[in-house]
Design a protein around this motif. Structure first.
Motif, PDB file in Angstrom:
ATOM      1  N   GLN A 138       0.825  -1.213   0.000  1.00 53.33           N
ATOM      2  CA  GLN A 138       0.000   0.000   0.000  1.00 53.33           C
ATOM      3  C   GLN A 138       0.855   1.257   0.000  1.00 53.33           C
ATOM      4  O   GLN A 138       0.577   2.229  -0.721  1.00 53.33           O
ATOM      5  N   SER A 139       1.923   1.247   0.796  1.00 54.27           N
ATOM      6  CA  SER A 139       2.806   2.405   0.891  1.00 54.27           C
ATOM      7  C   SER A 139       3.484   2.694  -0.451  1.00 54.27           C
ATOM      8  O   SER A 139       3.531   3.843  -0.903  1.00 54.27           O
ATOM      9  N   ARG A 140       3.994   1.621  -1.085  1.00 54.10           N
ATOM     10  CA  ARG A 140       4.680   1.794  -2.375  1.00 54.10           C
ATOM     11  C   ARG A 140       3.685   2.212  -3.470  1.00 54.10           C
ATOM     12  O   ARG A 140       4.005   3.042  -4.326  1.00 54.10           O
ATOM     13  N   THR A 141       2.480   1.669  -3.416  1.00 54.45           N
ATOM     14  CA  THR A 141       1.443   2.038  -4.389  1.00 54.45           C
ATOM     15  C   THR A 141       1.100   3.515  -4.268  1.00 54.45           C
ATOM     16  O   THR A 141       1.022   4.241  -5.269  1.00 54.45           O
ATOM     17  N   GLN A 142       0.900   3.986  -3.047  1.00 51.47           N
ATOM     18  CA  GLN A 142       0.585   5.398  -2.816  1.00 51.47           C
ATOM     19  C   GLN A 142       1.711   6.303  -3.314  1.00 51.47           C
ATOM     20  O   GLN A 142       1.468   7.348  -3.919  1.00 51.47           O
ATOM     21  N   GLU A 143       2.943   5.885  -3.068  1.00 49.57           N
ATOM     22  CA  GLU A 143       4.105   6.656  -3.513  1.00 49.57           C
ATOM     23  C   GLU A 143       4.111   6.804  -5.037  1.00 49.57           C
ATOM     24  O   GLU A 143       4.339   7.893  -5.578  1.00 49.57           O
ATOM     25  N   LEU A 144       3.826   5.707  -5.729  1.00 46.60           N
ATOM     26  CA  LEU A 144       3.878   5.722  -7.189  1.00 46.60           C
ATOM     27  C   LEU A 144       2.732   6.506  -7.822  1.00 46.60           C
ATOM     28  O   LEU A 144       2.950   7.257  -8.775  1.00 46.60           O
ATOM     29  N   ILE A 145       1.518   6.339  -7.312  1.00 49.98           N
ATOM     30  CA  ILE A 145       0.404   7.059  -7.949  1.00 49.98           C
ATOM     31  C   ILE A 145       0.546   8.566  -7.738  1.00 49.98           C
ATOM     32  O   ILE A 145       0.139   9.357  -8.589  1.00 49.98           O
TER      33      ILE A 145
END
Length: 319
Positions: A111-118
């Protein structure tokens, strides 16, 4: 980072790729450019073993990729397809999390990495609960890129990544692509048949024809030091626009007026001629202030820019 040594591939009686050799450095974007059927996509797919070569070697980090399990190899390589390839029955969060799930990441890390990328790709949080068919083409392409980058792979392969987008969306995403810090430390191999796209995005271009490498070099080298008539002919129809895009203000600095100015808002001299012309066209001002070496600032208008560019062109043609 990546090295191809005399790679060849046949499909029946057709020689798709013939003894192709090149290397790609860390933090470099190499674009495979050529007409349809020249072997560029086949070459790309051999790097992650979606297609197996008949002969030759491919090394990543000095290791022969045939010594590695294909699935393990692909988990360490980002891959962006032309048709994006999002799973229609998964929402966006699930699409992005496919590889982390296979690698057994915990949910918080994913979730953390997904939020960072979007955030980096300028997508709203609300998109994560949506499904691919609810997104625009540009949004889908950004999601495809997020999925390829989620595990931060050192190698990224891109097969006609912007080919399905309309011109306006493609131009916008290309600019984002160039500005994305996440991509500046990866070895990237991109396939395109779009000459301007290649010149916009490549550090070096590998021009292919009939399964063979014709010339590898920087965009400037292909324009000003073409190895043969094939290269000249391939670029001829768009040559002027390409020159505008690869020549910078710094290149023509000595041909600009000598007058210098102090204490004004300026742009950097690494701006391309094309970008400078766009700024002059889109703004209400009739001149640009350019900051060069030693903090020197010069004022330039459209006519001065054109004259300086023409003088630079003449020097290149006589060399």
């Amino acid at each position: 980072m990546i090295e191809l040594k005399e790679i060849s591939k046949k499909f029946g009686d057709t020689q798709a790729v013939k003894q192709v050799s090149f290397s790609i450095l860390r933090a470099e974007t190499l674009v495979l450019l050529g007409t349809s059927g020249c072997g560029k996509t086949t070459t790309l797919k051999m790097i992650n073993r979606l297609i197996e070569p008949d002969s030759g070697q491919i090394l990543i980090n000095e290791k022969n990729i045939t010594d590695e399990d294909p699935d393990t190899l692909r988990k360490g390589i980002g891959y962006v397809m032309q048709n994006i390839g999002l799973f229609p029955h998964y929402n966006i969060a699930e699409n992005i999390a496919i590889l982390p799930k296979l690698l057994k990441w915990d949910k918080l890390k994913t979730q953390s990495r997904t939020q960072e990328l979007i955030k980096k790709l300028h997508l709203p949080d609300s998109i994560l609960a949506m499904y691919p068919h609810e997104l625009s083409g540009g949004q889908q392409q950004r999601v495809g890129l997020a999925r390829a980058l989620i595990t931060d792979p050192p190698v990224l392969l891109m097969d006609e990544p912007f080919g399905a987008l309309d011109n306006v969306t493609r131009t916008s995403i290309q600019k984002e692509f160039k500005a994305l810090e996440e991509l500046k430390r990866k070895a990237i191999v991109m396939v395109t048949h779009d000459v301007q796209e290649a010149f916009e995005l490549a550090d070096r271009i590998c021009l292919m024809d009939k399964g063979e490498v014709i010339q590898i070099g920087t965009p400037k080298e292909l324009l000003y030091q073409p190895i043969n008539d094939i290269v000249k002919g391939f670029l001829a129809g768009q040559r002027l626009v390409l020159e505008f895009k690869v020549v910078s203000i710094q290149d023509i600095w000595d041909y600009l007026p000598e007058e210098t100015i102090d204490d004004v808002e300026s742009v950097a001299a690494n701006l391309s001629i094309w970008e400078a012309m766009e700024l002059l066209r889109d703004s209400e001002r009739s001149e640009l202030f350019i900051s060069g070496a030693n903090k020197t600032i010069k004022s330039v208008n459209f006519e001065q820019l054109t004259k300086a560019f023409n003088r630079y062109q003449n020097t290149q043609q006589h060399e």
